[in-house]
Design a protein around this motif. Structure first.
Motif, mmCIF file in Angstrom:
data_model
loop_
_atom_site.group_PDB
_atom_site.id
_atom_site.type_symbol
_atom_site.label_atom_id
_atom_site.label_comp_id
_atom_site.label_asym_id
_atom_site.label_seq_id
_atom_site.Cartn_x
_atom_site.Cartn_y
_atom_site.Cartn_z
ATOM 1 N N LEU A 83 5.111 -1.659 2.377
ATOM 2 C CA LEU A 83 6.175 -2.293 1.590
ATOM 3 C C LEU A 83 6.524 -1.365 0.440
ATOM 4 C CD1 LEU A 83 7.898 -4.702 0.455
ATOM 5 C CD2 LEU A 83 5.807 -5.511 -0.649
ATOM 6 N N THR A 84 7.796 -1.067 0.309
ATOM 7 C CA THR A 84 8.249 -0.235 -0.807
ATOM 8 C C THR A 84 9.275 -1.027 -1.602
ATOM 9 O OG1 THR A 84 8.048 1.663 0.639
ATOM 10 C CG2 THR A 84 9.158 2.011 -1.460
ATOM 11 N N PHE A 85 9.013 -1.203 -2.853
ATOM 12 C CA PHE A 85 9.989 -1.895 -3.704
ATOM 13 C C PHE A 85 9.736 -1.500 -5.147
ATOM 14 C CE2 PHE A 85 7.618 -6.096 -4.820
ATOM 15 C CZ PHE A 85 6.379 -5.501 -4.678
ATOM 16 N N ARG A 86 10.589 -1.965 -6.036
ATOM 17 C CA ARG A 86 10.401 -1.655 -7.448
ATOM 18 C C ARG A 86 9.938 -2.910 -8.163
ATOM 19 N NH1 ARG A 86 13.076 3.333 -8.426
ATOM 20 N NH2 ARG A 86 12.775 3.200 -10.674
ATOM 21 N N VAL A 87 8.918 -2.741 -8.997
ATOM 22 C CA VAL A 87 8.448 -3.846 -9.820
ATOM 23 C C VAL A 87 8.503 -3.405 -11.275
ATOM 24 C CG1 VAL A 87 6.543 -5.399 -10.342
ATOM 25 C CG2 VAL A 87 6.952 -4.693 -7.982
ATOM 26 N N ASN A 88 9.275 -4.118 -12.043
ATOM 27 C CA ASN A 88 9.452 -3.799 -13.466
ATOM 28 C C ASN A 88 9.810 -2.327 -13.664
ATOM 29 O OD1 ASN A 88 8.863 -6.451 -13.977
ATOM 30 N ND2 ASN A 88 6.685 -6.053 -14.335
ATOM 31 N N GLY A 89 10.682 -1.852 -12.777
ATOM 32 C CA GLY A 89 11.191 -0.496 -12.921
ATOM 33 C C GLY A 89 10.333 0.570 -12.262
ATOM 34 N N GLU A 90 9.135 0.216 -11.849
ATOM 35 C CA GLU A 90 8.247 1.200 -11.224
ATOM 36 C C GLU A 90 8.304 1.065 -9.715
ATOM 37 O OE1 GLU A 90 4.031 1.463 -12.229
ATOM 38 O OE2 GLU A 90 4.625 1.050 -14.301
ATOM 39 N N ARG A 91 8.354 2.216 -9.025
ATOM 40 C CA ARG A 91 8.342 2.161 -7.567
ATOM 41 C C ARG A 91 6.912 1.885 -7.082
ATOM 42 N NH1 ARG A 91 11.661 3.875 -3.376
ATOM 43 N NH2 ARG A 91 13.271 4.601 -4.796
ATOM 44 N N LYS A 92 6.784 0.965 -6.139
ATOM 45 C CA LYS A 92 5.456 0.630 -5.582
ATOM 46 C C LYS A 92 5.445 0.914 -4.094
ATOM 47 C CE LYS A 92 3.795 -1.383 -9.340
ATOM 48 N NZ LYS A 92 2.640 -0.848 -10.071
ATOM 49 N N TRP A 93 4.396 1.601 -3.635
ATOM 50 C CA TRP A 93 4.176 1.752 -2.189
ATOM 51 C C TRP A 93 2.907 0.974 -1.872
ATOM 52 C CZ3 TRP A 93 5.420 5.883 -5.361
ATOM 53 C CH2 TRP A 93 6.623 6.553 -5.088
ATOM 54 N N LEU A 94 3.035 -0.101 -1.151
ATOM 55 C CA LEU A 94 1.866 -0.928 -0.872
ATOM 56 C C LEU A 94 1.735 -1.162 0.617
ATOM 57 C CD1 LEU A 94 2.363 -3.820 -3.462
ATOM 58 C CD2 LEU A 94 0.936 -1.797 -3.759
ATOM 59 N N LYS A 95 0.518 -1.580 0.987
ATOM 60 C CA LYS A 95 0.345 -2.121 2.335
ATOM 61 C C LYS A 95 0.016 -3.587 2.135
ATOM 62 C CE LYS A 95 -0.403 1.623 5.257
ATOM 63 N NZ LYS A 95 -1.072 1.989 6.510
ATOM 64 N N VAL A 96 0.804 -4.423 2.709
ATOM 65 C CA VAL A 96 0.599 -5.854 2.469
ATOM 66 C C VAL A 96 0.428 -6.605 3.783
ATOM 67 C CG1 VAL A 96 1.948 -5.793 0.332
ATOM 68 C CG2 VAL A 96 3.068 -6.446 2.467
ATOM 69 N N ASP A 97 -0.266 -7.712 3.677
ATOM 70 C CA ASP A 97 -0.374 -8.633 4.798
ATOM 71 C C ASP A 97 1.009 -9.270 4.962
ATOM 72 O OD1 ASP A 97 -0.762 -11.079 6.281
ATOM 73 O OD2 ASP A 97 -2.915 -10.852 5.903
ATOM 74 N N PRO A 98 1.582 -9.215 6.118
ATOM 75 C CA PRO A 98 2.954 -9.739 6.266
ATOM 76 C C PRO A 98 3.064 -11.233 5.957
ATOM 77 C CG PRO A 98 2.010 -9.169 8.412
ATOM 78 C CD PRO A 98 1.072 -8.636 7.368
ATOM 79 N N ARG A 99 1.919 -11.932 5.927
ATOM 80 C CA ARG A 99 1.971 -13.360 5.609
ATOM 81 C C ARG A 99 1.971 -13.628 4.112
ATOM 82 N NH1 ARG A 99 -3.385 -14.754 8.724
ATOM 83 N NH2 ARG A 99 -3.890 -12.908 7.486
ATOM 84 N N ASP A 100 1.716 -12.585 3.316
ATOM 85 C CA ASP A 100 1.591 -12.821 1.879
ATOM 86 C C ASP A 100 2.938 -13.041 1.208
ATOM 87 O OD1 ASP A 100 -1.110 -12.875 1.617
ATOM 88 O OD2 ASP A 100 -1.314 -10.734 1.174
ATOM 89 N N THR A 101 2.929 -13.961 0.266
ATOM 90 C CA THR A 101 4.154 -14.201 -0.497
ATOM 91 C C THR A 101 4.313 -13.116 -1.554
ATOM 92 O OG1 THR A 101 3.000 -15.532 -2.121
ATOM 93 C CG2 THR A 101 3.938 -16.701 -0.226
ATOM 94 N N LEU A 102 5.506 -13.028 -2.084
ATOM 95 C CA LEU A 102 5.756 -12.091 -3.181
ATOM 96 C C LEU A 102 4.849 -12.436 -4.363
ATOM 97 C CD1 LEU A 102 7.370 -9.818 -4.514
ATOM 98 C CD2 LEU A 102 9.127 -11.513 -5.107
#
Lengths: 202, 768
Positions: A55-74
Motif C-alpha cells: 500500500l502506498t499513500f500519503r499520511v500527514n504529508g509523508e509518503r508511506k510504503w506499507l504491507k498491509v493485511d487487505p482486511r485491515d481498515t484504514l
C-alpha cells in the motif's frame, strides 16, 4: 520491507520452536519495533491471513510504503501499524465519527474503509493538522471555546470540522449542524463544539 | 423591569420587597455571568481547560492508546445464553491456532470471589454477556478467531428478562436470595395513613422509566504489565484507587505492588467506578504469558456488560390540601439490577426534595438475566424526579395552581430526611431568578389550552443532590526551586476539569500564575488517595485539600523568610510571587530567591479535606424549565429551550461549569426522549447493542440551553472552598421538566420514558 519478505516463509510456531520456546520468543519479539512485529505476526499467520499486499499513500504529508493485511481498515493501519493514535475508535462500524480523518481533504470514517482503498491518496489525521508543536486554527478554536470534555471524540470532531471547512470556508449555522451531525459526543459538549466550528466562519 | 410574578397567587411565602430582592438578576450584559470577588483572582476565573492542548492535538494518551512492542491482545468469550451452566469447555482447537498465547477460564484459574457469591469465572452463566473465557493472542483478529474455536457445552436453563413479570409470576431463581436482590427498603416518616386522611385531593399514577446504557466513547479497557512481582495497570477508570484495591484483593498481592495509571480517560458516567473483571483477567494473562496484555471491549460488550441505569416502575400517590400543601406522599417502586447484586433505587427525590410530613417509600430490586445495573450519573434521581415532578404537576392541574407556586408552597427549609438544617440552600432564589429569566409567567398557560396540531408547552422540575464531598482526599503540592509548582492527586479527570480547577486553586493559594502549575493525576504511586470521580465528589473534596496544601507551603515560606531575614513573620508580606517587608526597602525577594535562601530545595506539603461539619446536610439544588413543541399528528417532541437555575455553591470555573451543565442537560434530554435498551423477551438478548440502535443525540438534537448559577459564594459549612459538585445536578431534573412541558402542551400525561413518538401518540389516542 526486505526484512519482512525474508521472514515470510517462517511460520510463527516454527520460529518460536527454533527460538527455544515462548519465553525466549517473546524476548525476541519484544526487541522488534512495533511495525515490524505487527507485520511479522500478521504475515506468518497462514491459517487466517490471505497475506499482505503493498500500500502506498500519503499520511500527514509523508509518503508511506506499507504491507498491509487487505482486511485491515484504514483506522487499524493508522493506529496499529503507523502508530498515529490520535485517531480514535468508539463503535468501529461507521456510527459515531470518532475515527474521522481527511481523505484528499474530505472527512471520512476511517473505520469504515479498507486501508487499501487509500492507495495513492492523501490522508490527514489530527496530528497532521499541527505545525510543529503549534495548533492549527481549528484545534485552537476547540480550546478557546472549550469544545470538548473527555476528549475521546475530539479528534474526530476536529477532522469533521476541517472537512466541513474545506467544503464551505464560511459555513452557515445549518451547514455546521449538518456537517457535524455524524460525530457523536457522549459528554454532549455539542453547544461548545458548535461555537468552536462557527468561530471559524469568516 | 421586575417580573410581575403574577403566578404567585397567594402571599404565603414572602413579602413583595423580598421577592423583588430575590428575583433580582444582575443587570447589564449577560445576566447568567455573575460577577463576584472570585473574578479578581484565578479562582473562579474562566481559565481554559488545562488538558485542552493534549486533547485537540491527538497527543493525549488514553489507555486505549497504550501500546507495547510485545503486547498481546485479549478478547473475551461471552455467554450466548441468558441462563446456562457450562458442562464442559474445550480450548484445544483454539490453542492450536497460531498466534494464540494463553486462554483462561474457570477450569484453569483459581476461584476469585466476585459479585458476592459468584466468582471471576463462574460456570453458572446468568446473562447474555457473562464471561466464559479470555484469549490472549498476538493481535485482536487472532484472538477473535480463537474465540470461535472454543468448544463449550451448555446446559441451557430457563430465564427471565422482564422485571414486572418476575414480580407478578415468579421466575427461575439463580441467586440464593431469590428473585429480590435485597429485602425491600421501606422508609417512612410521619404516617401516610394519617396524611391521606388529611388530604382534600389525592392523585395517583404509575410511571415507568427505561434502562439506559452509559456508552462512554472510550470503551472499558485495561493494559496490564508485570515486572517481577510488581504489576502496572493502565485502566480507563473513574477510580485508580478502587482498581488498585480490587486487583490487590483478587490476586492477593499488596496494594503497593500494584500501580494504576489513568492520566486521561474517555468518559465513564458511573460505569467505571470499580475495578472490573477485565482488569484482573488482563493481569492474569500478563502473568501467564510474560507479555503486557491489552483487554478491551467492543461496543456490543459496552452495551451488554459494563452497567446501566436500571429501569423503574413507580407507583405514586400524593395527597394535598386544597391550597396545595402536601399532606402525604407514597411511592412503591422497583426496578431490575440485572443478573448480579446491584441497586435500582429511585426513591431519594421523593424523600427529600419537597416538604411533606408524611412520606413512605417501598423500594425493591429484582434479579433478571441481563447485564448488571451500575451507578449512572445521579443514580436513581432522573427517574425518581421524572415521576415525582410529573405527579406534582398532575396535582397542580387538579388544584388549578401554577406548578411553580406548588413547588414554592412546599419548599423544604430543612432537610426532610435528617431534620437537620442545610449548610446552605438557595433553591428559592433559583426558582425565582430562573422563572424570571425563562419568562415563566408569560409562557405558562393551563395544560392543554394550546390549539393547533403543533402545541407548545412549558414545564419545570426540581433537583437535589448530596454534592458537598468529604474526606479522605489528599492533594500534594510541590513547589519547585524556580517558583513553579506541581500538584499531585490520586484522582482522575473524566473530562470534568479536575486538572483545570486544581491548577486554579493552587495558583490562587500560592499567588502565582496558573501557567506555572503542572498537575499530575491518575497515578496511585504518586498521588494521595482521593475519592472516586463520581457522585459530584471531586471538586468539593479536592479543592479544599489543594487549598490546604498551598496554604501550608505559604506558611513554610513565611516561616523561612522570617528566619532568613530575622524579622517577625507577621511583618512579612507576600503577594504575586514577591516577598517584602513593608517599611524596609532592603528586604525584597522573589519566590525563587526566597526558596533558594530557605535552602530546603523543593518544598512539598500534602493537604487534606477536613471532616464535614456535623449537624448540617450538604446538598446542591436546582430547577430546570423546559419549553417544548409537540406535533400531535406525528407524536414528535421538539425541545426548544432548557433553562437551568442551580445552587452549586461557589463557581470554580464558569467556562468548564457551563460545558458540564450542557452535557448533563443533553443527557437528561436524551433520557427523556431517545435512549432505551431494547431486550427481546423470547431470546433474552439485548437488541440495541450498537450506536445506531441505541439512540444518542447528535448536535442537531440540542436545544437552546441557558445556565444560571445563583450567588452562593460563602457557604463555609459545606467546605472551606464553599464548593458543591456539579457532575450530577444538571441531569436530574431535565426529563421531569420536559415531561411536564409535554403535559402542559397537550394536556395529556406520557407516563413512560423515553417519550418516543409512538408513546406520545398512544397517550394522545388514549385520551380521546
Amino acid at each position: 520491507m526486505d526484512d519482512s519478505e525474508s521472514t515470510k516463509k517462517v511460520s510463527r510456531r516454527s520460529f518460536l520452536k527454533t527460538a527455544g520456546g515462548t519465553a525466549l520468543g517473546s524476548t525476541l519479539l519484544a526487541s522488534l519495533p512495533p511495525a515490524v512485529k505487527d507485520s511479522f505476526a500478521e504475515e506468518t499467520n497462514d491459517e487466517l491471513s490471505p497475506g499482505t499486499v503493498p500500500l502506498t499513500f500519503r499520511v500527514n504529508g509523508e509518503r508511506k510504503w506499507l504491507k498491509v493485511d487487505p482486511r485491515d481498515t484504514l483506522l487499524h493501519v493508522l493506529r496499529n501499524q503507523i502508530g498515529l493514535t490520535g485517531t480514535k475508535m468508539t463503535c468501529n462500524r461507521g456510527q459515531c465519527g470518532a475515527c474521522t480523518v481527511l481523505l484528499d481533504g474530505e472527512a471520512v470514517y476511517s473505520c469504515h474503509m479498507l486501508a487499501l482503498d487509500a492507495e495513492g491518496r492523501d490522508v490527514t489525521t489530527v496530528e497532521g493538522l499541527l505545525a510543529g508543536e503549534a495548533l492549527h486554527p481549528i484545534q485552537q478554536a476547540f480550546v478557546d471555546h472549550d469544545g470538548l470534555q473527555c476528549g475521546f471524540c475530539t479528534s474526530g470532531q476536529i477532522m469533521a470540522a476541517q472537512g466541513l471547512l474545506n467544503r464551505y470556508p464560511n459555513p452557515t449555522r445549518d451547514q455546521v449542524l449538518e456537517g457535524m451531525s455524524g460525530n457523536l459526543c457522549r459528554c454532549s459538549a455539542y453547544p461548545n463544539i458548535l461555537k468552536s466550528v462557527l468561530s471559524m466562519a469568516k | 423591569m421586575m417580573a410581575k410574578l403574577k403566578f404567585i397567587r397567594s402571599k404565603y411565602f414572602l413579602e413583595e420587597g423580598e421577592v423583588e430582592q430575590l428575583a433580582q438578576v444582575p443587570s447589564g450584559g449577560n445576566p447568567t455571568v455573575k460577577k463576584s470577588k472570585a473574578d479578581d483572582g484565578v479562582f473562579g476565573a474562566p481559565v481554559k481547560r488545562y488538558d485542552g492542548y493534549d486533547k485537540v492535538s491527538g497527543t493525549a494518551r488514553y489507555t486505549f492508546d497504550v501500546q507495547f512492542p510485545d503486547m498481546l491482545h485479549a478478547r473475551t468469550l461471552r455467554s450466548p445464553h441468558p441462563h446456562a451452566k457450562i458442562l464442559s469447555i474445550d480450548t484445544s482447537r483454539a490453542e492450536a491456532l497460531p498466534g494464540v498465547e494463553a486462554i483462561i477460564h474457570h477450569g484453569n484459574v483459581p476461584e476469585i470471589p466476585w459479585y458476592g457469591n459468584s466468582r471471576l469465572f463462574d460456570p453458572h452463566l446468568r446473562y447474555v454477556g457473562d464471561e466464559i473465557a479470555v484469549v490472549a493472542a498476538v493481535d485482536e483478529r487472532t484472538a477473535d478467531e480463537a474465540l470461535k474455536l472454543i468448544d463449550v457445552e451448555y446446559e441451557v436453563l430457563p430465564f427471565a428478562v422482564d422485571a414486572e413479570k418476575v414480580l407478578e409470576k415468579g421466575a427461575p431463581v439463580f441467586h440464593e436470595s431469590g428473585v429480590l436482590a435485597y429485602n425491600p427498603w421501606i422508609y417512612e416518616r410521619g404516617s401516610v395513613l394519617e396524611g391521606f386522611k388529611e388530604a382534600e385531593v389525592i392523585v395517583e399514577e404509575t410511571f415507568r422509566t427505561q434502562v439506559a446504557v452509559h456508552n462512554p466513547t472510550e470503551a472499558h479497557i485495561s493494559v496490564a504489565k508485570w515486572d517481577g512481582d510488581r504489576l502496572t495497570v493502565w485502566d480507563s477508570t473513574q477510580g485508580i484507587y478502587s482498581v488498585q484495591e480490587r486487583i490487590s484483593e483478587a490476586l492477593r498481592i499488596p496494594a503497593s505492588s500494584v500501580q494504576v495509571f489513568c492520566p486521561t480517560m474517555g468518559g465513564g458516567f458511573g460505569s467505571k467506578l470499580e475495578g472490573g473483571k477485565y482488569t484482573v483477567m488482563a493481569a492474569l494473562l500478563a502473568q501467564r504469558t510474560g507479555h503486557p496484555v491489552r483487554l478491551g471491549m467492543d461496543r456490543k460488550e459496552m452495551n451488554l456488560v459494563v452497567g446501566n441505569r436500571p429501569n423503574s416502575v413507580q407507583k405514586l400517590r400524593v395527597g394535598a390540601k386544597r391550597d396545595g400543601t402536601l399532606t402525604a406522599m407514597e411511592l412503591t417502586a422497583f426496578g431490575t439490577n440485572g443478573a448480579y447484586p446491584g441497586w435500582a433505587g429511585c426513591n431519594f427525590p421523593l424523600i427529600g426534595t419537597y416538604k411533606c410530613p408524611n412520606v413512605k417509600t417501598d423500594m425493591s430490586s429484582v434479579y433478571t438475566n441481563l447485564g448488571r445495573s451500575r451507578p449512572f450519573r445521579a443514580p436513581g434521581r432522573p427517574q425518581g424526579t421524572f415521576a415525582m415532578d410529573s405527579i406534582l404537576d398532575d396535582l397542580a392541574a387538579k388544584l388549578e395552581i401554577d406548578p411553580l407556586e406548588l413547588r414554592l408552597k412546599n419548599y423544604a427549609e430543612i432537610d426532610q430526611y435528617s431534620n437537620q438544617p442545610y449548610t446552605s440552600k438557595k433553591l428559592r432564589e433559583a426558582y425565582l431568578q430562573g422563572a424570571k429569566q425563562f419568562g415563566w409567567t408569560e409562557k405558562w398557560r393551563p395544560a392543554g389550552t394550546d390549539s393547533g396540531p403543533v402545541k407548545r408547552g412549558v414545564g419545570l422540575a426540581s433537583q437535589i443532590w448530596s454534592g458537598g464531598g468529604g474526606p479522605p482526599a489528599g492533594v500534594t503540592v510541590k513547589l519547585n526551586v524556580d517558583g513553579s509548582a506541581d500538584v499531585i492527586a490520586g484522582s482522575q479527570d473524566l473530562g470534568t476539569g479536575t486538572y483545570t480547577f486544581l491548577s486554579q486553586v493552587v495558583a490562587e493559594g500560592l499567588d502565582i500564575p496558573v501557567e506555572n502549575i503542572r498537575v499530575i493525576l491518575g497515578d496511585t504511586a504518586t498521588g494521595p488517595k482521593c475519592p472516586v470521580s463520581g457522585g459530584s465528589l471531586t471538586a468539593p473534596s479536592l479543592s479544599p485539600a489543594a487549598w490546604d496544601a498551598a496554604n501550608q507551603i505559604r506558611e513554610v515560606l513565611l516561616d523561612g523568610a522570617a528566619a532568613v531575614w530575622e524579622v517577625d513573620k507577621k511583618r512579612i508580606a507576600y503577594s504575586k510571587g514577591l516577598f517584602t517587608v513593608p517599611e524596609d526597602d532592603t528586604k525584597r525577594a522573589t519566590l525563587p530567591e526566597m526558596i533558594d535562601a530557605i535552602g530546603m530545595g523543593t518544598i512539598v506539603r500534602t493537604g487534606y479535606r477536613a471532616k464535614n461539619v456535623e449537624g448540617y446536610t450538604a446538598q446542591s439544588f436546582g430547577v430546570q424549565f423546559a419549553e417544548v413543541e409537540v406535533d400531535t399528528r406525528t407524536g414528535k417532541i421538539r425541545v426548544l429551550k432548557i433553562l437551568a437555575a442551580h445552587d452549586i455553591g461557589r463557581t470554580l470555573n464558569r467556562r468548564l461549569l457551563e460545558n458540564q451543565f450542557h452535557g448533563g442537560i443533553i443527557q437528561g434530554l436524551s433520557f427523556a426522549l431517545m435512549e432505551e435498551r431494547i431486550v427481546d423477551e423470547e431470546s433474552g438478548r439485548v437488541l440495541s447493542t450498537n450506536l445506531h440502535d441505541y439512540k444518542l443525540p447528535t448536535i442537531k438534537d440540542v436545544p437552546e440551553i441557558e445556565v444560571l448559577i445563583v450567588e452562593n459564594d460563602n457557604d463555609t459549612k459545606v467546605n472551606s472552598m464553599s464548593v458543591k459538585g456539579i457532575g450530577e445536578p444538571p441531569i436530574i431534573p431535565t426529563a421531569g421538566a420536559i415531561a411536564n412541558a409535554v403535559f402542559n402542551a397537550t394536556g395529556v400525561r406520557v407516563k413512560e420514558l423515553p417519550m418516543t413518538p409512538d408513546r406520545v401518540l398512544m397517550a394522545l389516542l388514549s385520551e380521546v
